[in-house]
Scaffold this motif. Structure first.
Motif, PDB file in Angstrom:
ATOM      1  N   VAL A   1       0.528  -1.282  -0.269  1.00  0.00           N
ATOM      2  CA  VAL A   1       0.040   0.007   0.062  1.00  0.00           C
ATOM      3  C   VAL A   1       0.896   1.203   0.247  1.00  0.00           C
ATOM      4  N   GLY A   2       2.020   1.109   0.740  1.00  0.00           N
ATOM      5  CA  GLY A   2       2.617   2.411   1.116  1.00  0.00           C
ATOM      6  C   GLY A   2       3.959   2.177   1.418  1.00  0.00           C
ATOM      7  N   ALA A   3       5.206   2.757   1.239  1.00  0.00           N
ATOM      8  CA  ALA A   3       6.395   2.498   1.826  1.00  0.00           C
ATOM      9  C   ALA A   3       6.738   2.200   3.049  1.00  0.00           C
ATOM     10  N   ASP A   4       5.835   2.980   4.072  1.00  0.00           N
ATOM     11  CA  ASP A   4       5.513   2.716   5.387  1.00  0.00           C
ATOM     12  C   ASP A   4       4.226   1.791   5.885  1.00  0.00           C
ATOM     13  N   ASP A   5       3.750   1.448   4.700  1.00  0.00           N
ATOM     14  CA  ASP A   5       2.463   0.388   5.091  1.00  0.00           C
ATOM     15  C   ASP A   5       2.540  -0.813   4.393  1.00  0.00           C
ATOM     16  N   GLY A   6       2.856  -1.912   5.213  1.00  0.00           N
ATOM     17  CA  GLY A   6       3.341  -3.173   4.573  1.00  0.00           C
ATOM     18  C   GLY A   6       2.300  -3.951   4.329  1.00  0.00           C
TER      19      GLY A   6
ATOM     20  N   ALA B   1      10.309   1.556  -2.787  1.00  0.00           N
ATOM     21  CA  ALA B   1       9.994   1.103  -1.708  1.00  0.00           C
ATOM     22  C   ALA B   1       8.779   0.453  -1.247  1.00  0.00           C
ATOM     23  N   ARG B   2       7.986   0.568  -2.328  1.00  0.00           N
ATOM     24  CA  ARG B   2       6.672  -0.145  -1.954  1.00  0.00           C
ATOM     25  C   ARG B   2       6.722  -1.543  -2.590  1.00  0.00           C
ATOM     26  N   LEU B   3       7.804  -2.091  -3.234  1.00  0.00           N
ATOM     27  CA  LEU B   3       7.882  -3.412  -3.589  1.00  0.00           C
ATOM     28  C   LEU B   3       8.788  -4.251  -2.713  1.00  0.00           C
ATOM     29  N   ALA B   4       8.431  -5.440  -2.582  1.00  0.00           N
ATOM     30  CA  ALA B   4       8.977  -6.523  -1.452  1.00  0.00           C
ATOM     31  C   ALA B   4       9.168  -7.823  -2.343  1.00  0.00           C
ATOM     32  N   ALA B   5      10.761  -8.189  -2.733  1.00  0.00           N
ATOM     33  CA  ALA B   5      10.791  -9.411  -3.389  1.00  0.00           C
ATOM     34  C   ALA B   5      10.162 -10.585  -2.673  1.00  0.00           C
ATOM     35  N   VAL B   6       9.525 -11.591  -3.154  1.00  0.00           N
ATOM     36  CA  VAL B   6       8.929 -12.967  -2.562  1.00  0.00           C
ATOM     37  C   VAL B   6       9.007 -14.021  -3.547  1.00  0.00           C
TER      38      VAL B   6
END
Length: 223
Positions: free
Chosen positions: A16-21, A72-77
């Motif tokens: 959702v956001g850089a500070d919202d996981g 910053a909104r992306l996280a590798a999985v």
């Protein structure tokens, strides 16, 4: 001749956001590689429930590499996590990888000129990344890449953080984590080696860097 990398796709949670996981959707990517394993295209597709389906955008893929806030909104999985998120957000069963490739429509061309000549020596493939490493992620990546300490060698090899080494069937391969022009890269050096060995190594090292927040931008061949 150009061909698509046949290994697994790269998966990211779009938060959702850089500070919202909280997860808002998924992004799936794949580099298309030439026979010399340099990247010629970046193919990608995204999915968000709010958009009602899959979309493909070269502009989005480019912005991820240029815009720190978007990145910053992306996280590798891994695929299992992507599939669980897709189901939880109402998408049902995540399509197989060949079906996901059918969602790639708006490709991002990557420069593919003659290899940069660095002189005599082993072939070098440079994986260039967008993103930053804080001290914690740097330490984790150094451990994951099994790097030695190159601090004493910075005069001879400016920007090198450390070097990892591997021997496969009598062939020596090694890689440097390096800072070049404000960006991070992995320089993978090898003697003549079967393409599938080098292909797997490039993918493995890239995946380790993705796990610490770096986003691959291209793969160049330097000679």
């Amino acid at each position: 001749m150009r061909r698509a990398e046949s290994a697994a796709l790269d998966y990211y949670l779009l938060r959702v956001g850089a500070d919202d996981g909280r997860a808002a959707g998924l992004v799936v990517e794949e580099f298309v590689l030439a026979d010399d394993l340099s990247a010629t295209l970046l193919r990608s597709a995204g999915w968000t429930p709010a958009d009602g389906g899959w979309w493909s955008s070269a502009a989005f893929a480019r912005s991820v590499r240029a815009d720190r806030g978007l990145r910053a909104r992306l996280a590798a999985v891994d695929r299992a996590t992507a599939a669980a998120t897709y189901r939880r957000l109402g998408g049902g069963t995540l399509p197989g990888e060949e079906a996901l490739r059918d969602r790639f429509h708006d490709d991002l061309p990557l420069s593919c000129g003659a290899p940069l000549r660095l002189g005599a020596g082993p072939d070098v493939h440079r994986v260039l990344f967008a993103g930053e490493l804080d001290d914690r992620r740097m330490a984790r990546l150094i451990t994951a890449l099994r790097l030695d300490d190159a601090t004493s060698a910075t005069g001879a090899r400016p920007g090198v953080v450390g070097t990892g080494r591997l021997r496969v069937d009598g062939t020596h391969l090694h890689w440097d984590l390096r800072r070049v022009g404000g960006a991070w890269c992995l320089d993978v050096m090898s003697e003549p080696v079967p393409g599938d060995v080098l292909r797997r190594l490039l993918r493995r090292l890239t995946s380790l860097a993705r796990g610490q927040g770096l986003v691959p931008a291209t793969i160049d061949r330097l000679s």
